[in-house]
Design a protein around this motif. Structure first.
Motif, PDB file in Angstrom:
ATOM      1  N   VAL A  11       1.463  -9.946  -3.825  1.00  0.00           N
ATOM      2  CA  VAL A  11       1.149 -10.707  -2.616  1.00  0.00           C
ATOM      3  C   VAL A  11       0.173  -9.898  -1.768  1.00  0.00           C
ATOM      4  O   VAL A  11       0.396  -8.721  -1.499  1.00  0.00           O
ATOM      5  N   LEU A  12      -0.902 -10.550  -1.375  1.00  0.00           N
ATOM      6  CA  LEU A  12      -1.888  -9.938  -0.484  1.00  0.00           C
ATOM      7  C   LEU A  12      -1.822 -10.629   0.866  1.00  0.00           C
ATOM      8  O   LEU A  12      -1.960 -11.854   0.954  1.00  0.00           O
ATOM      9  N   THR A  13      -1.624  -9.850   1.919  1.00  0.00           N
ATOM     10  CA  THR A  13      -1.719 -10.388   3.271  1.00  0.00           C
ATOM     11  C   THR A  13      -2.667  -9.497   4.058  1.00  0.00           C
ATOM     12  O   THR A  13      -3.291  -8.582   3.505  1.00  0.00           O
ATOM     13  N   SER A  14      -2.814  -9.759   5.331  1.00  0.00           N
ATOM     14  CA  SER A  14      -3.736  -8.952   6.132  1.00  0.00           C
ATOM     15  C   SER A  14      -3.387  -9.073   7.597  1.00  0.00           C
ATOM     16  O   SER A  14      -2.672  -9.990   8.015  1.00  0.00           O
ATOM     17  N   VAL A  15      -3.910  -8.145   8.357  1.00  0.00           N
ATOM     18  CA  VAL A  15      -3.931  -8.304   9.808  1.00  0.00           C
ATOM     19  C   VAL A  15      -4.965  -9.388  10.121  1.00  0.00           C
ATOM     20  O   VAL A  15      -5.809  -9.721   9.284  1.00  0.00           O
ATOM     21  N   ALA A  16      -4.908  -9.965  11.317  1.00  0.00           N
ATOM     22  CA  ALA A  16      -5.984 -10.860  11.756  1.00  0.00           C
ATOM     23  C   ALA A  16      -7.182  -9.994  12.124  1.00  0.00           C
ATOM     24  O   ALA A  16      -7.039  -8.966  12.789  1.00  0.00           O
ATOM     25  N   ARG A  17      -8.361 -10.406  11.664  1.00  0.00           N
ATOM     26  CA  ARG A  17      -9.589  -9.658  11.963  1.00  0.00           C
ATOM     27  C   ARG A  17     -10.616 -10.592  12.595  1.00  0.00           C
ATOM     28  O   ARG A  17     -11.591 -10.998  11.992  1.00  0.00           O
ATOM     29  N   ASP A  18     -10.361 -10.934  13.860  1.00  0.00           N
ATOM     30  CA  ASP A  18     -11.264 -11.812  14.598  1.00  0.00           C
ATOM     31  C   ASP A  18     -12.618 -11.158  14.861  1.00  0.00           C
ATOM     32  O   ASP A  18     -13.558 -11.829  15.294  1.00  0.00           O
ATOM     33  N   LYS A  70       0.544   5.796   0.037  1.00  0.00           N
ATOM     34  CA  LYS A  70      -0.011   6.758   0.985  1.00  0.00           C
ATOM     35  C   LYS A  70      -1.105   7.617   0.376  1.00  0.00           C
ATOM     36  O   LYS A  70      -2.056   8.000   1.067  1.00  0.00           O
ATOM     37  N   GLN A  71      -1.005   7.921  -0.929  1.00  0.00           N
ATOM     38  CA  GLN A  71      -2.052   8.714  -1.568  1.00  0.00           C
ATOM     39  C   GLN A  71      -3.399   7.998  -1.530  1.00  0.00           C
ATOM     40  O   GLN A  71      -4.451   8.641  -1.526  1.00  0.00           O
ATOM     41  N   ARG A  72      -3.363   6.681  -1.471  1.00  0.00           N
ATOM     42  CA  ARG A  72      -4.594   5.895  -1.484  1.00  0.00           C
ATOM     43  C   ARG A  72      -4.999   5.409  -0.091  1.00  0.00           C
ATOM     44  O   ARG A  72      -5.975   4.687   0.052  1.00  0.00           O
ATOM     45  N   HIS A  73      -4.217   5.798   0.908  1.00  0.00           N
ATOM     46  CA  HIS A  73      -4.508   5.412   2.299  1.00  0.00           C
ATOM     47  C   HIS A  73      -4.654   3.902   2.441  1.00  0.00           C
ATOM     48  O   HIS A  73      -5.561   3.399   3.112  1.00  0.00           O
ATOM     49  N   ILE A  74      -3.758   3.187   1.782  1.00  0.00           N
ATOM     50  CA  ILE A  74      -3.692   1.739   1.945  1.00  0.00           C
ATOM     51  C   ILE A  74      -2.384   1.405   2.643  1.00  0.00           C
ATOM     52  O   ILE A  74      -1.565   2.288   2.928  1.00  0.00           O
ATOM     53  N   HIS A  75      -2.172   0.116   2.918  1.00  0.00           N
ATOM     54  CA  HIS A  75      -1.042  -0.255   3.757  1.00  0.00           C
ATOM     55  C   HIS A  75      -0.250  -1.401   3.121  1.00  0.00           C
ATOM     56  O   HIS A  75      -0.773  -2.180   2.327  1.00  0.00           O
ATOM     57  N   THR A  76       1.019  -1.474   3.492  1.00  0.00           N
ATOM     58  CA  THR A  76       1.858  -2.603   3.101  1.00  0.00           C
ATOM     59  C   THR A  76       2.510  -3.173   4.350  1.00  0.00           C
ATOM     60  O   THR A  76       2.777  -2.447   5.312  1.00  0.00           O
ATOM     61  N   ILE A  77       2.750  -4.475   4.322  1.00  0.00           N
ATOM     62  CA  ILE A  77       3.469  -5.086   5.440  1.00  0.00           C
ATOM     63  C   ILE A  77       4.923  -4.637   5.422  1.00  0.00           C
ATOM     64  O   ILE A  77       5.605  -4.667   6.453  1.00  0.00           O
ATOM     65  N   CYS A  78       5.378  -4.181   4.255  1.00  0.00           N
ATOM     66  CA  CYS A  78       6.748  -3.668   4.132  1.00  0.00           C
ATOM     67  C   CYS A  78       6.985  -2.536   5.130  1.00  0.00           C
ATOM     68  O   CYS A  78       8.024  -2.478   5.801  1.00  0.00           O
ATOM     69  N   THR A 122       4.127  -5.850  -0.730  1.00  0.00           N
ATOM     70  CA  THR A 122       3.125  -6.798  -0.244  1.00  0.00           C
ATOM     71  C   THR A 122       2.042  -6.006   0.476  1.00  0.00           C
ATOM     72  O   THR A 122       2.310  -5.341   1.481  1.00  0.00           O
ATOM     73  N   PHE A 123       0.839  -6.062  -0.052  1.00  0.00           N
ATOM     74  CA  PHE A 123      -0.247  -5.236   0.468  1.00  0.00           C
ATOM     75  C   PHE A 123      -0.839  -5.848   1.737  1.00  0.00           C
ATOM     76  O   PHE A 123      -1.075  -7.048   1.813  1.00  0.00           O
ATOM     77  N   LEU A 124      -1.082  -4.986   2.716  1.00  0.00           N
ATOM     78  CA  LEU A 124      -1.668  -5.379   3.997  1.00  0.00           C
ATOM     79  C   LEU A 124      -3.114  -4.923   4.005  1.00  0.00           C
ATOM     80  O   LEU A 124      -3.398  -3.724   4.065  1.00  0.00           O
ATOM     81  N   LEU A 125      -4.032  -5.880   3.933  1.00  0.00           N
ATOM     82  CA  LEU A 125      -5.449  -5.561   3.817  1.00  0.00           C
ATOM     83  C   LEU A 125      -6.115  -5.373   5.182  1.00  0.00           C
ATOM     84  O   LEU A 125      -5.640  -5.868   6.190  1.00  0.00           O
ATOM     85  N   MET A 126      -7.234  -4.659   5.143  1.00  0.00           N
ATOM     86  CA  MET A 126      -8.136  -4.518   6.292  1.00  0.00           C
ATOM     87  C   MET A 126      -7.577  -3.667   7.414  1.00  0.00           C
ATOM     88  O   MET A 126      -7.910  -3.856   8.591  1.00  0.00           O
ATOM     89  N   GLY A 127      -6.718  -2.719   7.075  1.00  0.00           N
ATOM     90  CA  GLY A 127      -6.226  -1.772   8.062  1.00  0.00           C
ATOM     91  C   GLY A 127      -4.920  -2.184   8.708  1.00  0.00           C
ATOM     92  O   GLY A 127      -4.433  -3.290   8.493  1.00  0.00           O
ATOM     93  N   PRO A 128      -4.341  -1.293   9.531  1.00  0.00           N
ATOM     94  CA  PRO A 128      -3.042  -1.548  10.141  1.00  0.00           C
ATOM     95  C   PRO A 128      -3.099  -2.098  11.557  1.00  0.00           C
ATOM     96  O   PRO A 128      -2.069  -2.212  12.219  1.00  0.00           O
ATOM     97  N   THR A 129      -4.302  -2.450  12.049  1.00  0.00           N
ATOM     98  CA  THR A 129      -4.444  -2.895  13.441  1.00  0.00           C
ATOM     99  C   THR A 129      -4.885  -4.348  13.486  1.00  0.00           C
ATOM    100  O   THR A 129      -5.925  -4.711  12.924  1.00  0.00           O
TER     101      THR A 129
END
Length: 306
Positions: free
Chosen positions: A112-119, A39-47, A65-72
């Motif tokens: 592990v790096l994952t992400s939201v879909a960014r169409d 949270k200090q770095r304003h990043i996200h996890t799928i956890c 597991t880090f969630l890249l490219m935002g939470p949406t």
């Protein structure tokens, strides 16, 4: 705001969970350590975004597991807790470095790096995976990196390419960065894809894993299914066979747990014995690593499969 009736319905559903799906949340100190760094770095996890039932256990082991490219997410899969929207937030140019710093502070040797879909993005985020991998390696040269990507299909694309060629090009961008494992989940059996995975297709997902093996056969590939949407054992075995036929090396099987009343209801809670049986079948098929159990998720103990 939930009505009293809705709250009671949800409470009843939670209380009806089988005993094998109940587990302690974990030590508050372990959870807060990881949450503070994230949270200090304003990043996200799928956890957190996906409300994973294993996050207490994983946090106690200083893993996430880090969630890249935002939470949406620009997709609207009917099983997933992650927020949906057609206008996700702009990419944070500092996110790759922030993730790398978090990996260092947590002392991770496998991430592990994952992400939201960014169409909405031209390359649907393929280059962002690579940028994050490069940042992690700069600060953590000994850390191995597994990727769990979307299908990289559709979106804005290149008007001079077919969608299939665009998909192959995007997958190649990530493959060329040499991940320790390339994961893409088919999520459910062929018959249920349309109802469960809106915006995705069964063959299209198989193509992702097929492309990885065609580009670099040395990279282990991985996929997973969530059970409980109404599939039969025969359909599960058929899906596992489809994955082996394209050279998929690793498999996860876990129980779908409804995140809210807005999501698809659970059709069946598969028992631990049934998961053991399916896991045995998968091993007989030749999967090199199999994780099969009610609480198994895509990244569960992923570093132990190296």
């Amino acid at each position: 705001m939930k009505t009293s009736s809705t709250q009671n319905q949800w409470r009843t559903e939670i209380e009806s969970l089988p005993a094998w799906l109940r587990r302690p949340i974990g030590k508050a100190s372990d959870i807060s350590t990881v949450q503070r760094i994230i949270k200090q770095r304003h990043i996200h996890t799928i956890c957190e975004e996906g409300r994973c039932p294993n996050r207490g256990e994983c946090y106690s082991q200083k893993t996430a597991t880090f969630l890249l490219m935002g939470p949406t997410c620009t997709r609207a899969c009917a099983f997933c807790q992650v927020d949906k929207g057609h206008m996700p937030m702009p990419l944070d140019p500092e996110e790759p470095q922030k993730v790398a710093q978090a990996v260092r502070l947590l002392g991770l040797r496998y991430v592990v790096l994952t992400s939201v879909a960014r169409d909405d993005l031209l390359d649907q985020g393929a280059g962002w995976f690579v940028a994050t991998m490069e940042s992690i390696r700069q600060l953590n040269p000994e850390t191995q990196i597994e990727v769990l990507t979307a299908d990289f299909w559709g979106g804005r694309g290149n008007p001079n390419q077919t969608l299939a060629d665009s998909q192959r090009q995007r997958v190649a961008i990530v493959v060329n960065a040499n991940p320790a494992c390339y994961n893409h989940n088919i999520e459910t059996v062929r018959r249920l894809q349309g109802r469960v995975r809106r915006g995705a297709q069964y063959e299209r997902s198989l193509d992702v894993l097929r492309i990885v093996k065609a580009l670099d056969p040395t990279i282990p590939t991985k996929s997973g299914l969530m059970l409980g949407h109404g599939e039969t054992q025969e359909e599960i075995v058929a899906a596992m066979s489809d994955l082996r036929n394209i050279g998929c090396d690793r498999l996860t099987l876990g129980q779908y747990m409804r995140p809210s009343l807005k999501h698809l209801p659970v059709q069946k809670y598969w028992t631990p014995t049934e998961f053991d049986h399916l896991g045995a079948i998968a091993r007989e098929m030749g999967f090199a690593h199999v994780r099969s159990g009610p609480l198994v998720r895509s990244s569960y103990h992923a570093g132990e499969d190296v």
